[in-house]
Enzyme design. Structure first.
Site, mmCIF file in Angstrom:
data_model
loop_
_atom_site.group_PDB
_atom_site.id
_atom_site.type_symbol
_atom_site.label_atom_id
_atom_site.label_comp_id
_atom_site.label_asym_id
_atom_site.label_seq_id
_atom_site.Cartn_x
_atom_site.Cartn_y
_atom_site.Cartn_z
ATOM 1 N NE ARG A 147 3.054 -4.341 -7.398
ATOM 2 C CZ ARG A 147 2.524 -5.529 -7.665
ATOM 3 N NH1 ARG A 147 3.237 -6.635 -7.509
ATOM 4 N NH2 ARG A 147 1.281 -5.629 -8.105
ATOM 5 C CD GLU A 246 -3.629 -7.275 -3.530
ATOM 6 O OE1 GLU A 246 -3.418 -8.244 -4.279
ATOM 7 O OE2 GLU A 246 -3.988 -6.154 -3.958
ATOM 8 N NE ARG A 250 1.575 -5.971 -3.461
ATOM 9 C CZ ARG A 250 0.499 -5.638 -4.174
ATOM 10 N NH1 ARG A 250 0.352 -4.406 -4.612
ATOM 11 N NH2 ARG A 250 -0.421 -6.555 -4.439
ATOM 12 C CB CYS A 292 -3.669 -11.266 -5.855
ATOM 13 S SG CYS A 292 -4.603 -11.329 -7.409
ATOM 14 C CB THR A 294 -2.683 -11.529 -10.744
ATOM 15 O OG1 THR A 294 -2.693 -10.568 -9.680
ATOM 16 C CG2 THR A 294 -4.096 -11.981 -11.037
ATOM 17 N NE ARG A 301 0.942 -2.922 -12.090
ATOM 18 C CZ ARG A 301 0.853 -1.586 -12.190
ATOM 19 N NH1 ARG A 301 1.554 -0.809 -11.365
ATOM 20 N NH2 ARG A 301 0.076 -1.032 -13.087
ATOM 21 N NE ARG A 330 -3.088 -2.505 -12.914
ATOM 22 C CZ ARG A 330 -2.776 -2.917 -11.694
ATOM 23 N NH1 ARG A 330 -2.631 -2.023 -10.724
ATOM 24 N NH2 ARG A 330 -2.607 -4.195 -11.426
ATOM 25 C CD GLU A 335 -6.819 -4.311 -11.046
ATOM 26 O OE1 GLU A 335 -7.192 -5.338 -11.646
ATOM 27 O OE2 GLU A 335 -6.123 -4.336 -10.008
#
Length: 377
Positions: A147, A246, A250, A292, A294, A301, A330, A335
């Site tokens: 993703r 988020e 995505r 974010c 990160t 990812r 994870r 997470e």
């Protein structure tokens, strides 16, 4: 809003709320300073506590971005959740510049050496054909997913978004996605009016984002729920888009088994098609900008759900390999969850300072090593 007819019977008029609406963080100096003092005296090991020194705090506490975002907008989640690993989100694209004195060292630390003088490389998806099937016999890998996140240029991120922003983004995204053809042809399903049992089924099938993440709630990412949120997936359910979870988008490619090459091919093709229609926030130094820090840069990812019961009983070996190949381990459902029956969600950790292909290749190499060790135990 476009909704496929085959799901109309699953929609009901009452609205299901998947997460509690977090109160907007108060940004007065007194409250901000009180929360900062609590963080300073806490046992938090977050990157926020590590780098938000009194000097940096007093330098940034009165600053605002061009869209009006404050320091409180960015750090409120970390102030509430002292057990955060990172503890900071960008309230808009400009926050990475306005609050650079705080973001830069956190980014450098998390992404392992991406200092403020470094520049993220140009987008390069590479050759998907160089990534084969990680588990051709189907003994270890249950599913594979790749993703990326995208933010639409001109809009703030969650803490500064209004209900109108959420609606506008959803409208633009749904119209764009329902125009896709070929293997990407599918339907957009808004959460507004969706039956609770449908939401739960989509979550259990690992299609839909989960409810009630306290870190996102504290960051004001759940306001106006479920307005403006939804999911798109193609007819084969191998290509999905989350809208306003988020990040604004995505984009996800997924399928059963370990054929990473095919999953990555689909993602790259889909992203290229969407980028012809929507302009995304991008920075010459940090790459694609996301909520974010990160997820900056490639935002890629690549992950697998992998069953390694022997390594599950010798976790240190698993985490040693993860550290070597820059992987994140994870629990089964993501997470902050536990592994069930020795099944882990393992992905690349680095997203910034390397190309998209390099990020996926790190996961490929690490999973190859993990399977080898599991076989030898």
């Amino acid at each position: 809003m476009i909704i496929c007819k085959r799901l109309l019977y699953l929609i009901q008029s009452d609205t299901s709320k998947m997460c509690t609406i977090a109160p907007r963080g108060k940004s007065s100096k007194m409250n901000l300073e009180m929360e900062f003092e609590k963080l300073q005296t806490s046992n938090s090991k977050s990157l926020l506590k590590k780098y938000l020194t009194p000097e940096i705090f007093h330098k940034l506490k009165d600053q605002k971005t061009q869209m009006g975002s404050t320091l409180m907008d960015c750090i409120q989640s970390g102030l509430v959740n002292h057990d955060s690993g990172v503890g900071i989100y960008a309230a808009d694209a400009d926050a990475y510049t306005t609050f650079a004195d705080l973001f830069d060292p956190i980014i450098d630390d998390y992404h392992k050496g991406f200092s403020k003088n470094k520049v993220h490389p140009a987008k390069d998806f590479g050759d998907y054909k160089k990534l084969g099937n990680l588990d051709p016999e189907g003994k270890y890998i249950k599913s594979t997913r790749v993703r990326c996140g995208r933010s639409i240029q001109g809009y703030p991120f969650n803490p500064r978004m209004t209900v109108e922003h959420y609606k506008e983004i959803e409208d633009e995204v749904s119209k764009t996605l329902t125009s896709l053809e070929g293997e990407f042809k599918g339907c957009y399903y808004p959460l507004t009016g969706m039956a609770k049992q449908v939401q739960e089924q989509l979550i259990n099938d690992h299609f839909l984002f989960k409810e009630g993440d306290r870190f996102l709630q504290a960051a004001n990412a759940c306001r106006f729920w479920p307005t403006g949120r939804g999911i798109y997936f193609n007819n084969d359910k191998t290509f999905l888009i989350w809208c306003n979870e988020e990040d604004h988008l995505r984009i996800i490619s997924m399928q059963q088994g370990g054929d990473l090459g095919d999953v990555y091919r689909r993602l790259v093709t889909g992203v290229n098609e969407i980028e012809k229609k929507i302009t995304f926030s991008h920075d010459n130094r940090l790459g694609f900008l996301t909520f974010c820090p990160t997820n900056l840069g490639t935002t890629i990812r690549a992950s697998v759900h992998i069953k390694v019961p022997k390594l599950a009983s010798e976790q240190q070996k698993l985490y040693n390999v993860a550290d070597k190949y820059n992987l994140q381990v994870r629990g089964t459902t993501g997470e902050h969850t536990d592994a069930v029956d020795g099944i882990y969600d393992i992905s690349n950790k680095r997203r910034l300072g390397l190309t998209e292909f390099q990020a996926v290749k790190e996961m490929y190499d690490g999973i190859t090593e993990i399977i080898k060790i599991e076989k030898d135990l």
